[in-house]
Design an enzyme around this catalytic site. Structure first.
Site, short mmCIF file in Angstrom:
data_model
loop_
_atom_site.label_atom_id
_atom_site.label_comp_id
_atom_site.label_asym_id
_atom_site.label_seq_id
_atom_site.Cartn_x
_atom_site.Cartn_y
_atom_site.Cartn_z
N ASP A 197 -2.43 2.46 -0.05
CA ASP A 197 -2.01 3.84 0.11
C ASP A 197 -3.28 4.64 0.42
O ASP A 197 -4.33 4.41 -0.18
CB ASP A 197 -1.39 4.38 -1.17
CG ASP A 197 -0.02 3.78 -1.47
OD1 ASP A 197 0.36 2.81 -0.80
OD2 ASP A 197 0.66 4.29 -2.38
N HIS A 248 -4.38 -4.65 -0.56
CA HIS A 248 -3.73 -5.90 -0.17
C HIS A 248 -4.24 -6.39 1.18
O HIS A 248 -4.87 -5.65 1.93
CB HIS A 248 -2.21 -5.69 -0.12
CG HIS A 248 -1.61 -5.21 -1.41
ND1 HIS A 248 -0.89 -6.03 -2.23
CD2 HIS A 248 -1.65 -3.99 -2.01
CE1 HIS A 248 -0.50 -5.34 -3.29
NE2 HIS A 248 -0.95 -4.10 -3.18
N SER A 279 -11.15 5.86 -3.77
CA SER A 279 -12.33 5.61 -2.95
C SER A 279 -11.92 5.47 -1.49
O SER A 279 -10.99 6.13 -1.05
CB SER A 279 -13.07 4.36 -3.42
OG SER A 279 -14.36 4.32 -2.85
#
Length: 288
Positions: A98, A154, A255
């Site tokens: 995300d 991922h 981050s």
């Protein structure tokens, strides 16, 4: 005005934001956050999450858990099953996390930019001439994770992870205000360079970049947590095959992840600066 609105108004002031998030002892604050976030006390945890909500748009409705042992447990939360399906097209490189899409575009020889007019080089970012050649004139996209987002990332495609290089550095904030003011910021901060090859043979490199309050970066492929106590540059040979959507690890706060590909890729129509993207949504498509 609500307390949350007042805080938002103050932090939107560029000078105030930069002062509050950068002109402090960044390394010490980051180490403290790493320690504090792991305190397993219900009162401390609930109070910390309540405070966090004041400063962000934190939404825990997608979390698999409803109760957390610590702030760290909340930062690194898993989501309910099935909420982040990955685009199944093998020609698509999906978003690993995300994020908010930042600077992206063609790499000019070996130059890319953190914002328009503020360039940095692949050599400074990656520290490896051979890897630089793989991405010369390629494509890049910058993905910024805010503190309230899902912090796990991922595999954006089927690939083999060849090695991970940890490069020690600073912990500047990576928000747009800091990117405007700090030259070559991504090349100054702690980061991991994850070298991979797609199933079709092309190089794809992920560069998770640490920031202030990011106490550490967990990478499953080397079974290590990398942080300020990891002395670098440190190279971890790898040899792990992963499939699109497999969890690679997590940040212990928000981050940035920089995604690098060769030139045989184009950006998907949904990619535009400032847009929000979820893990699994398309970013780039292989040409031909």
């Amino acid at each position: 005005m609500t307390v949350k609105g007042l805080i938002a108004a103050l932090t939107e002031q560029e000078n105030v934001n930069f002062l509050l998030t950068n002109r402090i002892p960044r390394a010490a604050v980051t180490r403290f956050m790493g320690w504090f976030s792991k305190i397993e006390n219900p009162l401390v945890c609930r109070a910390s999450i309540a405070c966090w909500r004041l400063f962000s748009d934190l939404d825990l409705s997608e979390a698999k858990k409803t109760e957390f042992k610590s702030l760290h447990d909340c930062f690194t939360r898993e989501l309910k099953d099935g909420l982040r399906p990955f685009d199944p097209d093998p020609q698509i490189v999906a978003s690993p996390s995300d994020a908010i899409i930042g600077a992206h575009g063609a790499i000019e020889d070996t130059e890319l930019f953190q914002i328009k007019g503020a360039n940095y080089s692949l050599v400074d970012l990656l520290g490896d001439d051979e890897l630089v050649e793989r991405h010369r004139n390629g494509r890049f996209i910058t993905l910024r994770l805010t503190s309230s987002m899902y912090h796990r990332f991922h595999a954006p495609a089927d690939f083999a992870i060849e090695r991970v290089t940890f490069i020690s550095g600073d912990t500047w904030n990576v928000n747009p205000i800091a990117l405007k003011r700090v030259e070559k910021l991504f090349c100054r901060n702690e980061r991991a360079v994850i070298e991979t090859h797609l199933a079709s043979g092309e190089a794809l490199t992920l560069v998770p970049v640490a920031a202030i309050l990011v106490a550490s970066l967990r990478l499953h492929c080397i079974d290590r947590t990398l942080n300020a106590q990891t002395r670098g540059p440190t190279v971890f040979p790898c040899g792990v095959q992963v499939h699109k959507g497999d969890e690679l690890g997590w940040f212990e706060h928000g981050s940035t992840i920089i995604v690098l590909t060769p030139d045989r890729f184009e950006f998907c129509p949904n990619v535009r600066e400032g847009a929000r993207v979820r893990a699994g949504e398309p970013l780039l498509r292989k040409l031909g």
